[in-house]
Design a protein around this motif. Structure first.
Motif, mmCIF file in Angstrom:
data_model
loop_
_atom_site.group_PDB
_atom_site.id
_atom_site.type_symbol
_atom_site.label_atom_id
_atom_site.label_comp_id
_atom_site.label_asym_id
_atom_site.label_seq_id
_atom_site.Cartn_x
_atom_site.Cartn_y
_atom_site.Cartn_z
ATOM 1 N N LEU A 191 94.686 41.275 31.893
ATOM 2 C CA LEU A 191 93.393 41.843 32.272
ATOM 3 C C LEU A 191 93.495 42.794 33.462
ATOM 4 C CD1 LEU A 191 90.824 38.931 31.849
ATOM 5 C CD2 LEU A 191 91.327 40.825 30.322
ATOM 6 N N GLU A 192 94.314 42.455 34.449
ATOM 7 C CA GLU A 192 94.422 43.328 35.608
ATOM 8 C C GLU A 192 94.952 44.703 35.212
ATOM 9 O OE1 GLU A 192 96.656 41.577 38.722
ATOM 10 O OE2 GLU A 192 95.343 39.814 38.924
ATOM 11 N N TRP A 193 95.958 44.691 34.358
ATOM 12 C CA TRP A 193 96.523 45.957 33.879
ATOM 13 C C TRP A 193 95.507 46.739 33.049
ATOM 14 C CZ3 TRP A 193 97.942 46.999 28.601
ATOM 15 C CH2 TRP A 193 98.557 48.239 28.424
ATOM 16 N N LEU A 194 94.738 46.037 32.198
ATOM 17 C CA LEU A 194 93.728 46.709 31.379
ATOM 18 C C LEU A 194 92.620 47.294 32.253
ATOM 19 C CD1 LEU A 194 93.388 44.227 28.358
ATOM 20 C CD2 LEU A 194 94.533 46.440 28.383
ATOM 21 N N HIS A 195 92.205 46.553 33.267
ATOM 22 C CA HIS A 195 91.193 47.066 34.195
ATOM 23 C C HIS A 195 91.684 48.330 34.895
ATOM 24 C CE1 HIS A 195 87.753 44.223 34.557
ATOM 25 N NE2 HIS A 195 88.573 43.407 33.940
ATOM 26 N N LYS A 196 92.924 48.290 35.357
ATOM 27 C CA LYS A 196 93.488 49.441 36.054
ATOM 28 C C LYS A 196 93.608 50.637 35.126
ATOM 29 C CE LYS A 196 97.474 50.767 38.877
ATOM 30 N NZ LYS A 196 98.781 50.323 39.437
ATOM 31 N N MET A 197 94.066 50.387 33.894
ATOM 32 C CA MET A 197 94.236 51.456 32.925
ATOM 33 C C MET A 197 92.908 52.108 32.575
ATOM 34 S SD MET A 197 93.782 51.991 29.367
ATOM 35 C CE MET A 197 93.820 50.337 28.681
ATOM 36 N N LEU A 198 91.866 51.300 32.344
ATOM 37 C CA LEU A 198 90.546 51.843 32.007
ATOM 38 C C LEU A 198 89.942 52.590 33.195
ATOM 39 C CD1 LEU A 198 89.046 48.848 29.992
ATOM 40 C CD2 LEU A 198 89.840 51.027 29.072
ATOM 41 N N THR A 199 90.138 52.077 34.380
ATOM 42 C CA THR A 199 89.614 52.746 35.573
ATOM 43 C C THR A 199 90.253 54.112 35.761
ATOM 44 O OG1 THR A 199 89.278 50.584 36.612
ATOM 45 C CG2 THR A 199 89.230 52.508 38.054
ATOM 46 N N GLN A 200 91.557 54.221 35.488
ATOM 47 C CA GLN A 200 92.233 55.513 35.583
ATOM 48 C C GLN A 200 91.692 56.511 34.572
ATOM 49 O OE1 GLN A 200 96.357 54.469 35.083
ATOM 50 N NE2 GLN A 200 96.635 53.915 37.256
ATOM 51 N N GLN A 201 91.202 56.001 33.434
ATOM 52 C CA GLN A 201 90.603 56.866 32.418
ATOM 53 C C GLN A 201 89.118 57.122 32.687
ATOM 54 O OE1 GLN A 201 92.229 58.312 29.869
ATOM 55 N NE2 GLN A 201 94.194 57.390 30.464
ATOM 56 N N ILE A 203 86.713 54.934 32.905
ATOM 57 C CA ILE A 203 85.915 54.095 32.008
ATOM 58 C C ILE A 203 85.494 52.859 32.776
ATOM 59 C CG2 ILE A 203 85.927 52.728 29.878
ATOM 60 C CD1 ILE A 203 88.058 54.676 28.813
ATOM 61 N N HIS A 204 84.257 52.445 32.612
ATOM 62 C CA HIS A 204 83.728 51.270 33.308
ATOM 63 C C HIS A 204 84.338 50.024 32.678
ATOM 64 C CE1 HIS A 204 80.917 48.350 34.957
ATOM 65 N NE2 HIS A 204 80.523 49.290 35.823
ATOM 66 N N ALA A 205 85.342 49.448 33.358
ATOM 67 C CA ALA A 205 86.103 48.338 32.782
ATOM 68 C C ALA A 205 85.247 47.100 32.565
ATOM 69 C CB ALA A 205 87.293 48.010 33.685
ATOM 70 N N GLN A 206 84.338 46.788 33.533
ATOM 71 C CA GLN A 206 83.505 45.600 33.398
ATOM 72 C C GLN A 206 82.619 45.669 32.161
ATOM 73 O OE1 GLN A 206 83.718 42.995 35.128
ATOM 74 N NE2 GLN A 206 84.888 43.567 36.935
ATOM 75 N N LYS A 207 82.227 46.878 31.818
ATOM 76 C CA LYS A 207 81.333 47.065 30.674
ATOM 77 C C LYS A 207 82.067 46.858 29.345
ATOM 78 C CE LYS A 207 77.889 50.427 29.079
ATOM 79 N NZ LYS A 207 77.347 51.802 29.292
ATOM 80 N N VAL A 208 83.360 47.149 29.362
ATOM 81 C CA VAL A 208 84.155 47.045 28.130
ATOM 82 C C VAL A 208 84.771 45.660 27.979
ATOM 83 C CG1 VAL A 208 86.186 47.940 26.923
ATOM 84 C CG2 VAL A 208 84.640 49.514 28.101
ATOM 85 N N LEU A 209 85.348 45.146 29.048
ATOM 86 C CA LEU A 209 86.089 43.885 28.969
ATOM 87 C C LEU A 209 85.176 42.699 29.246
ATOM 88 C CD1 LEU A 209 89.367 44.990 30.764
ATOM 89 C CD2 LEU A 209 88.964 44.738 28.313
ATOM 90 N N THR A 210 84.184 42.536 28.393
ATOM 91 C CA THR A 210 83.337 41.344 28.454
ATOM 92 C C THR A 210 84.052 40.187 27.777
ATOM 93 O OG1 THR A 210 82.246 41.866 26.359
ATOM 94 C CG2 THR A 210 81.277 42.797 28.369
ATOM 95 N N LEU A 231 98.208 48.289 22.465
ATOM 96 C CA LEU A 231 96.820 47.922 22.749
ATOM 97 C C LEU A 231 96.135 48.985 23.607
ATOM 98 C CD1 LEU A 231 94.421 45.959 22.885
ATOM 99 C CD2 LEU A 231 95.597 44.775 24.753
ATOM 100 N N GLU A 232 96.860 49.571 24.538
ATOM 101 C CA GLU A 232 96.276 50.600 25.402
ATOM 102 C C GLU A 232 95.735 51.766 24.581
ATOM 103 O OE1 GLU A 232 97.662 53.786 28.870
ATOM 104 O OE2 GLU A 232 98.971 52.121 28.308
ATOM 105 N N LYS A 233 96.529 52.250 23.629
ATOM 106 C CA LYS A 233 96.109 53.366 22.786
ATOM 107 C C LYS A 233 94.908 52.989 21.930
ATOM 108 C CE LYS A 233 97.864 56.550 19.279
ATOM 109 N NZ LYS A 233 99.047 56.912 18.430
ATOM 110 N N ALA A 234 94.958 51.781 21.340
ATOM 111 C CA ALA A 234 93.864 51.341 20.467
ATOM 112 C C ALA A 234 92.572 51.141 21.250
ATOM 113 C CB ALA A 234 94.252 50.045 19.754
ATOM 114 N N LEU A 235 92.692 50.624 22.470
ATOM 115 C CA LEU A 235 91.509 50.346 23.278
ATOM 116 C C LEU A 235 90.828 51.645 23.705
ATOM 117 C CD1 LEU A 235 89.921 47.991 24.477
ATOM 118 C CD2 LEU A 235 91.334 48.148 26.520
ATOM 119 N N ILE A 236 91.605 52.613 24.150
ATOM 120 C CA ILE A 236 91.030 53.902 24.564
ATOM 121 C C ILE A 236 90.381 54.602 23.382
ATOM 122 C CG2 ILE A 236 91.617 56.201 25.448
ATOM 123 C CD1 ILE A 236 93.735 54.871 27.190
ATOM 124 N N TRP A 237 91.021 54.505 22.217
ATOM 125 C CA TRP A 237 90.471 55.132 21.010
ATOM 126 C C TRP A 237 89.107 54.544 20.653
ATOM 127 C CZ3 TRP A 237 91.585 59.019 17.603
ATOM 128 C CH2 TRP A 237 90.922 58.994 16.378
#
Length: 463
Positions: A191-201, A203-210, A231-237
């Motif tokens: 989750l920490e990595w996903l939050h960081k990755m979405l924030t760099q893009q 993207i509001h991570a809290q809104k996505v990673l419910t 997963l990173e590519k699929a999630l951003i898509w």
């Protein structure tokens, strides 16, 4: 069998419990929805344990040998069915060592129909096991959707509209605490990595990673064998312009990743023992893919081996986005005809180039059916048959063009001047024959006059 002997013997006792009362549609769900996933033996074992639990006293137990006789199956078959029930979430098993080893079987409540189709893992696996058409028919028959008028508006008040349990001054603080706690959801995802990755893009991570989305993501990547990098590519898509997580887009992207790695056979439930026995050429294929081919054809084959049809459509599109309708159509066609991902890539590329960058479903399906009958399994074979068919088409097209030109020549209207010139040529050949005609005409006139004179003189002498 050796594993089963270590864990289960015919004389081992069993005690059966139900954790919660079952839903009314449990029999229907087990027979029509769970059975394709765990086989008829798995359902038979569950139903036998279910019926036995209704009559078994809390202090009594039966042996596994008795259950074997009731089900008319071997202990190996029972053990295999039990493992499937445990893996699918219908059974929890516990053991107690003593004079006799006792197994405690706690039956878990099967999902209701609606809950089964809402579960991303079970619903996806069922669709791949029975096929999309059967899946949609089952869903239409079993899921009861209330048919309300379309012009109504909801006026129902929610709990938050009417009640509050905290003072308004503390609302913001509690919301912040709630958001901070949401990060500590129990999950195997980084989750920490996903939050960081979405924030760099941005993207509001809290809104996505419910919590609901995280549970969905965990189940889908397990079905489609998606690692964290993929997963990173699929999630951003899957995140749309409104920064909303689109589950359909995410599943389609994961499906593309699965086909790219494992071919056209959709994900299904296999026993690990039987899977280990099947020989795989994955390592050799990986080695082939890492080698850089020198020829242009080899590079093209490698390109078709390493992409999905979604990426291929994106390459053809000036916007870099693929039509989801076309992606779904190609995916369904690939599954229906059993074509591998590289073969489907060659087919899509061939049709787009032959048909003016248009994907005609009928045209695509006709060739897909033909290649399926020809058992085309690799990109190289697909390219060869595509070249052969293209050559045949060009030859037929050339012959057709030649025949059309011949027919056009035979039917074309001659110009006026050409007709006049031909008439003049005919007239120029006629004067040589005219004197003869004139002589013949003069002689006949002379004979006629002589005959008339003779008739006239004859009539005079007679009188």
């Amino acid at each position: 069998m050796n594993e089963r002997i270590r864990h289960l013997l015919p004389n081992d006792r069993m005690k059966i419990f139900k954790e919660k009362p079952f839903f009314e549609d449990a029999e229907t769900v087990l027979t029509l929805l769970y059975q394709p996933l765990i086989s008829i033996k798995g359902v038979a074992v569950f139903q036998a344990l279910w019926k036995e639990s209704n009559f078994q006293q809390s202090q009594t137990s039966i042996s596994h040998h008795q259950m074997m006789n009731m089900l008319n199956m071997t202990l190996d078959e029972f053990y295999d069915a039990r493992k499937k029930l445990e893996a699918i979430g219908l059974l929890h098993s516990y053991k107690e060592e003593g004079t006799y080893r006792t197994l405690y079987y706690v039956l878990q409540r099967p999902f209701s129909v609606n809950r089964f189709f809402e579960d991303p893992m079970l619903s996806v696996l069922l669709e791949h096991h029975v096929g999309r058409d059967v899946y949609l028919r089952l869903k239409k028959r079993l899921v009861n959707v209330p048919s309300l008028p379309t012009n109504i508006q909801s006026v129902t008040h929610s709990f938050d509209d009417v009640f509050t349990t905290i003072h308004p001054n503390h609302m913001v603080d509690n919301q912040l605490i709630e958001e901070e706690e949401s990060i500590s959801i129990q999950t195997q995802l980084p989750l920490e990595w996903l939050h960081k990755m979405l924030t760099q893009q941005k993207i509001h991570a809290q809104k996505v990673l419910t919590q609901a989305n995280i549970e969905y993501i965990e189940k889908i990547i397990k079905v489609y064998d998606v690692d964290f990098l993929e997963l990173e590519k699929a999630l951003i898509w899957a995140i749309n312009e409104d920064q909303q997580f689109d589950r359909k887009e995410f599943q389609d992207m994961c499906k593309d990743i699965f086909y790219k790695k494992h071919g056209s056979v959709p994900p299904r439930l296999y026993s690990k023992a039987s899977q280990d026995e099947q020989p795989t050429n994955k390592q050799s294929e990986t080695n082939q893919n890492t080698e850089q081919p020198k020829s242009k054809e080899g590079q093209l084959i490698q390109h078709f081996n390493n992409i999905t049809h979604r990426e291929l459509l994106e390459d053809f599109s000036s916007s870099g986005r693929a039509s989801m309708k076309e992606v779904d159509m190609i995916t369904n066609m690939m599954e229906e005809h059993g074509l591998t991902q590289p073969v489907m890539n060659v087919l899509v590329d061939y049709v787009l180039k032959r048909n003016g960058n248009k994907l005609s479903k009928n045209y695509l399906e006709t060739i897909a059916a033909h290649w399926s009958r020809e058992d085309i399994q690799s990109a190289k074979d697909a390219m060869q048959i595509a070249k052969r068919e293209h050559h045949m088409y060009e030859t037929w097209k050339q012959k057709k063009s030649q025949n059309q030109r011949k027919q056009q020549r035979s039917k074309e209207v001659l110009p006026k001047w050409f007709e006049e010139e031909r008439k003049n040529k005919r007239k120029s050949t006629q004067p040589a024959q005219e004197p003869k005609k004139q002589i013949n005409t003069g002689e006949s006139q002379k004979k006629r006059e002589e005959l008339e004179a003779f008739i006239k003189n004859y009539s005079k002498t007679k009188h």
